[in-house]
Design a protein around this motif. Structure first.
Motif, PDB file in Angstrom:
ATOM      1  N   PRO A   9       2.341  10.928   4.449  1.00 27.00           N
ATOM      2  CA  PRO A   9       2.616   9.681   5.019  1.00 27.00           C
ATOM      3  C   PRO A   9       2.616   9.023   6.387  1.00 27.00           C
ATOM      4  N   GLN A  10       2.555   7.621   6.226  1.00 24.04           N
ATOM      5  CA  GLN A  10       3.144   6.930   7.329  1.00 24.04           C
ATOM      6  C   GLN A  10       3.093   6.886   8.044  1.00 24.04           C
ATOM      7  N   ASP A  11       4.792   7.385   7.994  1.00 24.08           N
ATOM      8  CA  ASP A  11       5.618   8.196   9.664  1.00 24.08           C
ATOM      9  C   ASP A  11       6.543   9.459   9.106  1.00 24.08           C
ATOM     10  N   VAL A  35      -3.596  10.204   1.632  1.00 29.03           N
ATOM     11  CA  VAL A  35      -3.585   9.357   2.861  1.00 29.03           C
ATOM     12  C   VAL A  35      -3.144   8.157   3.603  1.00 29.03           C
ATOM     13  N   ASP A  36      -1.957   8.332   4.237  1.00 26.89           N
ATOM     14  CA  ASP A  36      -1.793   6.644   3.919  1.00 26.89           C
ATOM     15  C   ASP A  36      -2.089   6.531   6.077  1.00 26.89           C
ATOM     16  N   GLU A  37      -3.004   5.592   6.034  1.00 22.63           N
ATOM     17  CA  GLU A  37      -3.206   5.185   7.800  1.00 22.63           C
ATOM     18  C   GLU A  37      -3.216   6.655   8.222  1.00 22.63           C
ATOM     19  N   PRO A  38      -4.202   7.110   7.443  1.00 24.30           N
ATOM     20  CA  PRO A  38      -4.530   9.098   8.591  1.00 24.30           C
ATOM     21  C   PRO A  38      -4.604   8.984   9.813  1.00 24.30           C
ATOM     22  N   LYS A  79       0.370  -1.284   0.083  1.00 24.10           N
ATOM     23  CA  LYS A  79      -0.023  -0.411  -0.003  1.00 24.10           C
ATOM     24  C   LYS A  79       1.113   0.911   0.036  1.00 24.10           C
ATOM     25  N   SER A  80       1.945   1.424   1.188  1.00 16.12           N
ATOM     26  CA  SER A  80       2.541   2.663   0.711  1.00 16.12           C
ATOM     27  C   SER A  80       3.706   2.821  -0.006  1.00 16.12           C
ATOM     28  N   SER A  81       4.272   1.691  -0.757  1.00 17.32           N
ATOM     29  CA  SER A  81       4.921   1.674  -2.162  1.00 17.32           C
ATOM     30  C   SER A  81       4.299   2.481  -2.711  1.00 17.32           C
TER      31      SER A  81
HETATM   32 MG   LIG Z   1       2.533   1.039   4.646  1.00 21.35          MG
END
Ligand SMILES: [Mg+2]
Ligand SMILES: Nc1ncnc2c1ncn2[C@@H]1O[C@H](COP(=O)(O)OP(=O)(O)OP(=O)(O)O)[C@@H](O)[C@H]1O
Lengths: 825, 292
Positions: free
Chosen positions: B80-82, B157-160, B40-42
């Protein structure tokens, strides 16, 4: 990433039996060693010290510094101390990295929540990091030893291999010095979790070393306070030098220095301080993730307890949400200004910078005081700047390298980079704002130097404040080097994408002059950021030397521009994949505009380079045969005529016409020659200094038999011999050619910066042996140190001095010396 | 309108993070579900122009995202997720900096925008507080504020919602629903209910491959009549011959859901499928496909 915690079931570790080196301790030790061994930094830094050691020995050995052995015990001690200054880099890469790492990778709270005890956590990791520091640093040892085994070194420069000297130097200097810098790095890194702060601390140690240099005196040594100042030096260099001051060359080569007197006290003091710092930091360390806001001020600005919880208010995208559509160039310019301000502020408001500035000012005051040692003169601007530059060359250099690394890596370590990278800001803005911040740091440091020097002058009642000269000396003469260093330091970060490797590479490139000197490669076209020899003189200013300097500055400036364009193209945006394909892709994506700009810059660079090449090798000889070489050749060719009887000069008349603006002179001279020998003289020989042209020689009845202008040797037959006791008149004209263009270096191996026969616009200084012909072959050409004669393939001098009453000696003049100095027009 | 075609990405360490990913997204929230390491993040980083793809193309309203990243960056917002922040800088200052990066070069306009944006995520009062002293949820809200900065056409939005308290999460979801009316919004999450409630369209990513794609309602409906449930007593063995969708402990007893064309046996009762069933059956099939 850091510790393999799964091997330690926490239930067992509730109250571990305390032994200093428990299983946990050694497990951590092993893990840390392996961790460091896997990092490229370790190998690079080891390689750096290895190269240092070898190249240093080779360059000293190839040049041959008089009769000093390059591997005598005292020399080994000196080099070891000198390298230990660079140990700061290793200590930061291992010790500081160790204690900043967990905070940066946010694994800290994981570790600190385990029942790991403080001793295992701190001591084991310190031991591993210190061990790595020593290991990497020790690369110089095999380098040095290997260097002395190279073929082709000067025989006079090589003594026997004495392993004990290496061991003692290591124990007395390398070990305590590295422990001190490591303890300091541990202390600062564990307290502040900031690499920059740690570097600042290390740089301050080096400042102390330089302060000692200044206090002891660079030209004239302050013997009275020597011991006191020697104690201030954390690295023990001056305490050691004290031993050598009275040593003869032979003692230098043979004696093993001993650990006594000031040196012993210095070592005990600084080792004690190192241990003290370590213990104090160990005690102060709290095994909690968030330390209480005790150490460095607490900042409550803007803290607001939330009162009401409202709905998130969404305002549909209106006009204010649309970035004003303006000229993208103008937008980029404004972005660059804004970002540069932000980057610069972030450095200037950092604690590290405040610390560096405060200590820097003190050091600058000390350098100002030290300038008194130059001829006990007034604190004139040029002397002060000259001293300040000794300091800036080290400290400002270090500051630049450290902040380049910090600027490049900060957003990445904070994991903010991806947020920035997803915005439409141009790579150029990101890169240039970092460069601008570095330039601001340099400018502030140079201005600080000016402020300190001016204040010092005012305090000493010297009121001829010459601000234009300050700016010229600091910003035009010395400044370009620093600004170019900033470019290089940033470029290496962008290209290597390895923090410590890039720092090491920058240091390596900046020090590349040392091996180049050893190889005899002096052309400034390939010596990073070097320009022709240039020196300010209160009488003549920079004179004609400025022209060459400016061309070289332009040349290196274009090189810097090309480096920045390359860095712009290869700026790592987002997550970059390494490998050849990644680089190719980036290159393809670079717009045609920037590649064209790069090509244009390179063409200009090559153009300016060719112009410099033309001036320094075609118009002027690059490395003209120096005085020594010419003299050696004269000796080889003309010593056969030494025994011929020659007249002596009993009176000289000279009319010198100087052309200061065109930088040449014409001298019309007249000698009264007298035959002091007992036999008639049938031929007359004249010998001139290099680059001197001889013409219009008139002597009644003399005909030129042979002329070798290349060596300045002319032989005349006399129609009518000069009988014993008789006197005759010789007239001649000597002159130099009008110089064209500029040179790569001053062509003298005589006195530093004194240019024989150089006519300058104000303050020409002519020395008679250089502007008047000698009569006959002179032994002066043979006067050389034995090792130099050896190097030039000349036989050793069999007779060093004639007895006082030897008739041969009495018939020869010692030398001709008339000073012609002063000012014209 | 975002069009993704045949996207592939293999990292240098050999992990194939994306395999032939193709999607077409209209305005509205698009939910991306998938287990850890699914890619997902990729995928999101690739869409956010932060990493190159090996092959394939991405078009955002006519802009070629992969080949003209600079154009695309002007139109997207990314969380970003992080991510981290400058600890010693205030929320207002960093957001101001980001607004400059997004092209807002006029001071007055930017000031209003930043204030508005902070108010949007309930951080206006804390605007002068140093980011280093923010709580996890506050920092997350700051991240959301910056992602929504400017006139974005695509918001990623990655895991917001990670780290938001339940109240803020609801507010955030309301906000998302509102802003997605005129733009594409991609949201990744592990919370299946969020997708069910919020997203008109969704996809499930597994080992770099899109294994389901469509509207949650349609996907759920396709399982109708195939999901059977049963409560097992403690100690009773889980039958091995059935395709188990989930087997979880609910108040001391094991609740089993299986996939079957017909009732496996009399103890099972037909239940109404939900999105969780869609998610788990999708992974189930895929594991089998790989096993074969
Ligand atoms: Mg991820
Ligand atoms: N920079 C990288 N280099 C190499 N491999 C990577 C990199 N980033 C991710 N991967 C790998 O790619 C795969 C997909 O990772 P990704 O982060 O996209 O998953 P994800 O779906 O976001 O997972 P999560 O739900 O845990 O966030 C994983 O196997 C991961 O190990």
């Amino acid at each position: 990433m850091t510790l393999n915690l799964s091997t330690r079931p926490s239930a067992q570790a509730a109250i571990p039996k305390r032994s200093l080196f428990s299983g946990v301790f050694s497990a951590i030790l092993r893990f840390e060693f392996l961790y460091h061994l896997r990092r490229p930094s370790f190998w690079l830094i080891t390689g750096l010290f290895f190269t240092f050691g070898m190249v240093d020995v080779l360059s000293n050995g190839a040049q041959g510094n008089a009769f000093f052995f390059i591997n005598s015990p005292s020399q080994i001690f000196q080099t070891t101390i000198w390298y230990s200054l660079f140990g700061v880099l290793a200590a930061a890469a291992f010790v500081a990295e160790t204690f900043v790492r967990d905070a940066n990778t946010r694994i800290e709270s994981l570790i600190l929540s385990t029942p790991l005890c403080k001793w295992d956590y701190l001591a084991a990791r310190f031991m591993a990091a210190f061990g790595m520091t020593l290991l990497a640093f020790s690369g110089y040892l095999p380098g040095m030893v290997l260097g002395t085994q190279f073929p082709g070194l000067n025989d006079f420069a090589l003594g026997p291999l004495r392993p004990l000297a290496y061991v003692l130097a290591y124990l007395i200097f390398a070990l305590p010095n590295l422990f001190l810098v490591s303890a300091l790095a541990f202390s600062l890194a564990s307290r502040t979790r900031s690499l920059v702060m740690t570097y600042a601390g290390s740089i301050i140690l080096i400042m102390l070393y330089l302060a000692t240099l200044m206090l002891v005196g660079t030209e004239v040594i302050d013997y009275e306070q020597y011991r006191l100042w020697a104690m201030v030096d954390p690295f023990g260099f001056y305490a050691f030098e004290e031993k050598l001051m009275s040593w003869s060359v032979h003692e230098h080569n043979q004696l093993m220095p001993t650990l006594t007197g000031t040196l012993l006290w210095n070592r005990l003091l600084w080792l004690g301080l190192g241990v003290g710092i370590w213990i104090d930091s160990y005690r102060a360390y709290e095994m909690v993730g968030l330390r209480s806001a005790r150490s460095f001020g607490r900042d409550k600005s803007g803290v607001v307890q939330r009162r009401e919880q409202g709905e998130w208010r969404f305002v549909p995208a209106g006009a204010e949400h649309r970035a004003v559509d303006e000229n993208p160039r103008k937008a980029a310019l404004l972005q660059w200004l804004h970002r540069s301000g932000f980057e610069t502020r972030s450095i200037l408001t950092g604690r590290a910078f405040l610390l560096l500035t405060a200590c820097g000012s003190i050091s600058l005051v000390i350098t100002a005081i030290s300038s008194r040692s130059h001829n006990y003169s007034y604190p004139s601007t040029d002397l002060l700047v000259h001293s300040a530059n000794l300091y800036l060359e080290y400290i400002l250099f270090a500051i630049i390298v450290v902040y380049a690394a910090e600027l490049f890596w900060r957003d990445r370590t904070l994991r903010l980079q991806l947020v920035f990278d997803a915005t439409p800001v141009s790579n150029g803005v990101l890169l240039l704002s970092k460069l601008t911040a570095l330039f601001a740091v340099i400018t502030i440091n140079l201005l600080l130097a000016i402020a300190v020097m001016v204040a010092y002058q005012a305090l000493n009642g010297y009121t001829q404040f010459d601000l234009p000269l300050y700016f010229k000396m600091l910003f035009v003469e010395h400044g370009p080097y620093f600004y170019l260093t900033a470019v290089l330091a940033l470029f290496t970060q962008v290209i290597t994408r390895q923090k410590y490797a890039a720092m090491a590479l920058t240091v390596l490139i900046s020090l590349s002059k040392i091996p180049l000197d050893a190889l005899g490669w002096y052309h400034n076209l390939y010596r990073w950021a070097s320009t022709n020899d240039i020196e300010y003189s209160p009488m003549n200013g920079y004179g004609h030397l400025m022209t060459g300097h400016l061309w070289y500055v332009l040349y290196w400036g274009l090189c810097g521009t090309a480096l920045m364009l390359t860095a712009y193209i290869f700026w790592p945006r987002g997550i970059v994949s390494g490998g050849w394909r990644g680089w190719q892709r980036v290159w393809r994506q670079a717009g045609a505009g920037v590649t064209r700009l790069l090509a244009g810059t390179l063409v200009l660079f090559a153009g300016v380079g060719s112009w410099i090449f033309y001036n320094t090798t075609q118009l002027n000889a690059y490395q003209p045969p120096g005085k020594e070489l010419t003299a050696a050749e004269v000796e080889r060719r003309f010593k056969q005529h030494e025994a011929l009887p020659m007249p002596v000069v009993t009176a000289t008349k000279l009319k010198v016409e100087l052309y200061p603006q065109k930088r040449y002179f014409v001298a019309e001279g007249e000698y009264q020659l007298k035959n002091n020998t007992k036999i008639p003289i049938r031929e007359l020989h004249l010998l001139t200094f290099i680059n001197l042209e001889l013409a219009n020689v008139t002597y009644l009845g003399a005909t030129l038999r042979e002329a070798q202008p290349e060596w300045g040797y002319y032989m005349y037959d006399l129609d009518k011999p000069l009988l014993p006791g008789e006197t005759q008149t010789l007239r001649f004209t000597t002159s130099t050619k009008q110089p064209q263009g500029f040179k790569n270096q001053v062509d003298t191996d005589d006195v530093y910066m004194i240019h024989p026969n150089d006519v300058v616009s104000n303050g020409t200084n002519l020395y008679s042996p250089f502007i008047l012909p000698f009569v006959g072959y002179t032994k002066m050409v043979e006067h050389k140190k034995a090792w130099q004669r050896h190097k030039l393939d000349l036989p050793p001098l069999d007779e060093r001095m004639l007895p006082h009453d030897d008739p041969r000696g009495l018939s020869q003049p010692m030398m001709l010396t008339h000073w012609i100095g002063g000012q014209w027009i | 309108m975002l069009v993704i075609r045949q996207l592939n990405k293999t990292y240098v360490n050999g992990i194939q993070a994306l395999r032939d990913v193709s999607l077409e997204l209209d305005c509205g929230i698009f939910g991306l579900l998938g287990p850890n390491g699914a890619g997902k993040s990729s995928l999101m980083r690739t869409l956010a122009t932060l990493q190159a793809a090996d092959s394939g193309f991405v078009h955002l309203n006519g802009v070629d995202v992969l080949n003209d990243p600079q154009q695309a960056r002007g139109r997207l917002g990314y969380l970003p997720q992080d991510f981290g922040v400058y600890p010693n800088v205030s929320a207002e200052e960093l957001l101001d900096q980001l607004a400059v990066f997004k092209g807002f070069t006029h001071r007055r306009q930017r000031r209003d925008l930043v204030a508005q944006q902070l108010a949007l995520v309930n951080l206006y009062e804390q605007r002068k507080q140093k980011l280093g002293t923010f709580s996890g949820g506050m920092r997350q809200r700051f991240g959301i504020a910056q992602a929504l900065l400017g006139a974005t056409e695509l918001v990623i939005v990655d895991e917001p919602t990670a780290g938001l308290d339940p109240m803020e999460r609801i507010r955030f979801q309301n906000l998302l629903a509102e802003i997605s009316r005129d733009r594409v919004l991609i949201l990744s999450t592990h919370i299946v209910e969020d997708v069910a409630d919020l997203c008109p369209q969704m996809a499930i990513l597994h080992r770099g491959r899109i294994v389901r794609n469509g509207s949650p309602a349609v996907l759920t409906r396709s399982l109708r009549g195939k999901v059977w449930a049963k409560r097992l007593d403690l100690g009773e063995p889980v039958p091995t011959d059935l395709q188990v969708i989930t087997s979880r402990m609910v108040q001391g007893a094991r609740s089993l859901r299986v996939l079957s064309a017909a009732a496996p046996d009399a103890d099972f009762e037909a239940v109404e499928p939900d999105l969780n069933d869609v998610y788990f059956t999708a992974l189930l099939e895929n594991i089998e496909a790989i096993a074969v």
